[in-house]
Design a protein around this motif. Structure first.
Motif, PDB file in Angstrom:
ATOM      1  N   PRO A  26       9.570   1.120   0.037  1.00  0.00           N
ATOM      2  CA  PRO A  26       8.665   0.404   0.947  1.00  0.00           C
ATOM      3  C   PRO A  26       7.279   1.014   1.014  1.00  0.00           C
ATOM      4  CG  PRO A  26      10.815   0.776   1.979  1.00  0.00           C
ATOM      5  CD  PRO A  26      10.805   1.574   0.710  1.00  0.00           C
ATOM      6  N   ASP A  27       7.177   2.350   0.855  1.00  0.00           N
ATOM      7  CA  ASP A  27       5.874   2.998   0.963  1.00  0.00           C
ATOM      8  C   ASP A  27       4.909   2.519  -0.110  1.00  0.00           C
ATOM      9  OD1 ASP A  27       6.752   4.380   3.143  1.00  0.00           O
ATOM     10  OD2 ASP A  27       7.013   6.298   2.108  1.00  0.00           O
ATOM     11  N   LEU A  28       5.428   2.140  -1.282  1.00  0.00           N
ATOM     12  CA  LEU A  28       4.541   1.647  -2.337  1.00  0.00           C
ATOM     13  C   LEU A  28       3.805   0.397  -1.876  1.00  0.00           C
ATOM     14  CD1 LEU A  28       6.680   1.996  -5.601  1.00  0.00           C
ATOM     15  CD2 LEU A  28       4.850   3.500  -4.801  1.00  0.00           C
ATOM     16  N   HIS A  50      -1.540  -7.033  -9.500  1.00  0.00           N
ATOM     17  CA  HIS A  50      -0.159  -6.940  -9.028  1.00  0.00           C
ATOM     18  C   HIS A  50       0.346  -5.510  -9.177  1.00  0.00           C
ATOM     19  CE1 HIS A  50      -0.299 -11.298  -9.150  1.00  0.00           C
ATOM     20  NE2 HIS A  50      -0.504 -11.271 -10.451  1.00  0.00           N
ATOM     21  N   LEU A  51       1.393  -5.191  -8.435  1.00  0.00           N
ATOM     22  CA  LEU A  51       2.047  -3.877  -8.468  1.00  0.00           C
ATOM     23  C   LEU A  51       3.329  -3.956  -9.292  1.00  0.00           C
ATOM     24  CD1 LEU A  51       2.788  -1.644  -5.355  1.00  0.00           C
ATOM     25  CD2 LEU A  51       4.663  -2.311  -6.859  1.00  0.00           C
ATOM     26  N   VAL A  52       3.580  -2.915 -10.071  1.00  0.00           N
ATOM     27  CA  VAL A  52       4.871  -2.726 -10.734  1.00  0.00           C
ATOM     28  C   VAL A  52       5.484  -1.447 -10.184  1.00  0.00           C
ATOM     29  CG1 VAL A  52       6.039  -2.212 -12.911  1.00  0.00           C
ATOM     30  CG2 VAL A  52       4.225  -3.932 -12.854  1.00  0.00           C
ATOM     31  N   VAL A  85      -1.056   4.691  -6.420  1.00  0.00           N
ATOM     32  CA  VAL A  85      -1.318   3.429  -5.720  1.00  0.00           C
ATOM     33  C   VAL A  85      -2.784   3.345  -5.325  1.00  0.00           C
ATOM     34  CG1 VAL A  85      -0.876   2.096  -3.636  1.00  0.00           C
ATOM     35  CG2 VAL A  85       1.036   3.104  -4.881  1.00  0.00           C
ATOM     36  N   ARG A  86      -3.294   4.390  -4.704  1.00  0.00           N
ATOM     37  CA  ARG A  86      -4.682   4.356  -4.241  1.00  0.00           C
ATOM     38  C   ARG A  86      -5.663   4.256  -5.400  1.00  0.00           C
ATOM     39  NH1 ARG A  86      -5.068   4.709   0.956  1.00  0.00           N
ATOM     40  NH2 ARG A  86      -3.354   5.616   2.191  1.00  0.00           N
ATOM     41  N   ARG A  87      -5.272   4.808  -6.537  1.00  0.00           N
ATOM     42  CA  ARG A  87      -6.173   4.748  -7.685  1.00  0.00           C
ATOM     43  C   ARG A  87      -6.178   3.379  -8.351  1.00  0.00           C
ATOM     44  NH1 ARG A  87      -7.303   9.300 -12.154  1.00  0.00           N
ATOM     45  NH2 ARG A  87      -9.005   8.195 -13.177  1.00  0.00           N
ATOM     46  N   PHE A  88      -4.995   2.773  -8.503  1.00  0.00           N
ATOM     47  CA  PHE A  88      -4.909   1.590  -9.346  1.00  0.00           C
ATOM     48  C   PHE A  88      -4.836   0.271  -8.589  1.00  0.00           C
ATOM     49  CE2 PHE A  88      -3.200   4.995 -12.117  1.00  0.00           C
ATOM     50  CZ  PHE A  88      -4.224   4.959 -13.068  1.00  0.00           C
ATOM     51  N   GLY A 127      -0.815 -13.572  -2.511  1.00  0.00           N
ATOM     52  CA  GLY A 127      -1.401 -13.721  -3.835  1.00  0.00           C
ATOM     53  C   GLY A 127      -0.957 -12.648  -4.803  1.00  0.00           C
ATOM     54  N   ALA A 128      -0.959 -11.385  -4.379  1.00  0.00           N
ATOM     55  CA  ALA A 128      -0.496 -10.304  -5.239  1.00  0.00           C
ATOM     56  C   ALA A 128       1.025 -10.191  -5.188  1.00  0.00           C
ATOM     57  CB  ALA A 128      -1.134  -8.985  -4.817  1.00  0.00           C
ATOM     58  N   ARG A 129       1.596  -9.732  -6.272  1.00  0.00           N
ATOM     59  CA  ARG A 129       3.049  -9.583  -6.397  1.00  0.00           C
ATOM     60  C   ARG A 129       3.418  -8.107  -6.527  1.00  0.00           C
ATOM     61  NH1 ARG A 129       3.270 -12.825 -11.744  1.00  0.00           N
ATOM     62  NH2 ARG A 129       5.408 -12.058 -11.861  1.00  0.00           N
ATOM     63  N   ALA A 130       4.579  -7.762  -6.032  1.00  0.00           N
ATOM     64  CA  ALA A 130       5.179  -6.453  -6.276  1.00  0.00           C
ATOM     65  C   ALA A 130       6.428  -6.706  -7.113  1.00  0.00           C
ATOM     66  CB  ALA A 130       5.532  -5.746  -4.975  1.00  0.00           C
TER      67      ALA A 130
END
Length: 331
Positions: free
Chosen positions: A195-197, A187-189, A178-181, A213-216
């Motif tokens: 929840p921690d993600l 957006h997150l996949v 997570v911290r890298r990307f 704006g960003a999606r998970a």
């Protein structure tokens, strides 16, 4: 409001069936559609593995408003990132801005075919980071030369680009990834409703905020069927690999390996992890774990090609209505 998507599974349906499903799912009312990008099925019983990008080109022409996405493409071995950028930009044009490029560090199952070996997870994440840098640069439409540790690009340029750059969604699995990307992605996949993600992503400097704006984007297999016993049997036959977890799934190289690794998984074990049968409330309960974890989007997988038509005709409408009734409203 949580957006509900439909998964076009290249591993369980042939290319013509996938195109038909895409149009059918849009008519049924799904908000978006994702497509797996595999060279192999997980298990031989699934029986398919067509080229996702050819199918997506057709899907873009038989749909009008649903968003489209790869879930996910690995741009580190089987594909060079410069070629991934060209494919994604072309899909962005064909879909008139409806395409999101989902990226991840891949699975041995699909990447071993080019004979370059299978790097460690740290090496794969280094490669993915460079790949994203190359793809981002090419989406700007300028001439790109890149000399990295893993990739070289020599005077490349994309000549057909959508009006807006294709968004990037990156698969992450823990705090390190997570911290890298997060700062490199739109957006997150995530494959599990953790929840921690989401919390970690939203705490990373420079990352777009999920919910603003960003999606998970998550994914959930289900096996709808009027006959629960038939659903459990089908899920066990075609989706018992799901019980292995991604730490195992990413490293196994063949369908025989997945068959061996899952030989002791029982039908009841699969049914404990995948909602099976006609009970739509069970699906709503399973999906709710994602929105409770802060996910904004969930793509459903209907297990088994043989039941996709009936699922879309008979169950999708009532299920979407139940999910939208139950989902929390946007803040």
């Amino acid at each position: 409001m949580t957006r509900i998507g439909y998964t076009l599974m290249t591993e369980q349906s042939g290319p013509r069936s996938l195109v038909d499903q895409a149009a059918h799912a849009e008519r049924a009312g799904f908000d978006f559609e994702v497509m797996s990008d595999h060279y192999f099925p997980w298990l031989s019983a699934q029986g398919h593995a067509s080229y996702a990008w050819s199918v997506l080109g057709a899907v873009a022409q038989v749909t009008e408003h649903v968003d489209l996405m790869t879930y996910v493409t690995c741009p580190i071995l089987r594909y060079h990132p410069a070629v991934v950028a060209q494919k994604a930009a072309t899909l962005g044009v064909l879909s008139e801005g409806r395409f999101t490029l989902g990226l991840g560090a891949g699975e041995n199952l699909n990447e071993h075919v080019v004979g370059l070996g299978w790097p460690s997870i740290d090496a794969r994440q280094d490669m993915l980071g460079e790949a994203i840098e190359i793809i981002r640069a090419l989406f700007e439409g300028e001439l790109v030369t890149y000399d990295g540790e893993h990739y070289r690009v020599d005077s490349a340029r994309l000549w057909d680009l959508p009006d807006r750059p294709v968004p990037l969604a990156t698969a992450v699995s823990g705090e390190k990834s997570v911290r890298r990307f997060a700062p490199l992605s739109d957006h997150l996949v995530g494959v599990q409703p953790e929840p921690d993600l989401v919390a970690t992503w939203n705490g990373v400097d420079g990352a777009p905020r999920i919910g603003d704006g960003a999606r998970a984007i998550g994914q959930l297999p289900i096996c709808w069927d009027p006959d629960r016993d038939a659903a459990v049997a089908r899920a066990h036959d075609q989706f018992r690999w799901f019980a292995g977890g991604w730490a195992v799934n990413s490293d196994l190289p063949t369908t025989a390996g997945f068959a061996g690794a899952t030989q002791f998984v029982r039908p009841e074990d699969v049914a404990d992890n995948i909602p099976c049968g006609p009970d739509l409330d069970a699906v709503v309960k399973a999906v709710s774990a994602f929105w409770e974890a802060g996910f904004t989007d969930v793509a459903l997988v209907q297990v088994g090609d043989e039941m996709t038509g009936r699922f879309l005709d008979e169950a999708a409408g009532p299920l979407l209505a139940a999910l939208r009734d139950a989902a929390p409203s946007a803040p």
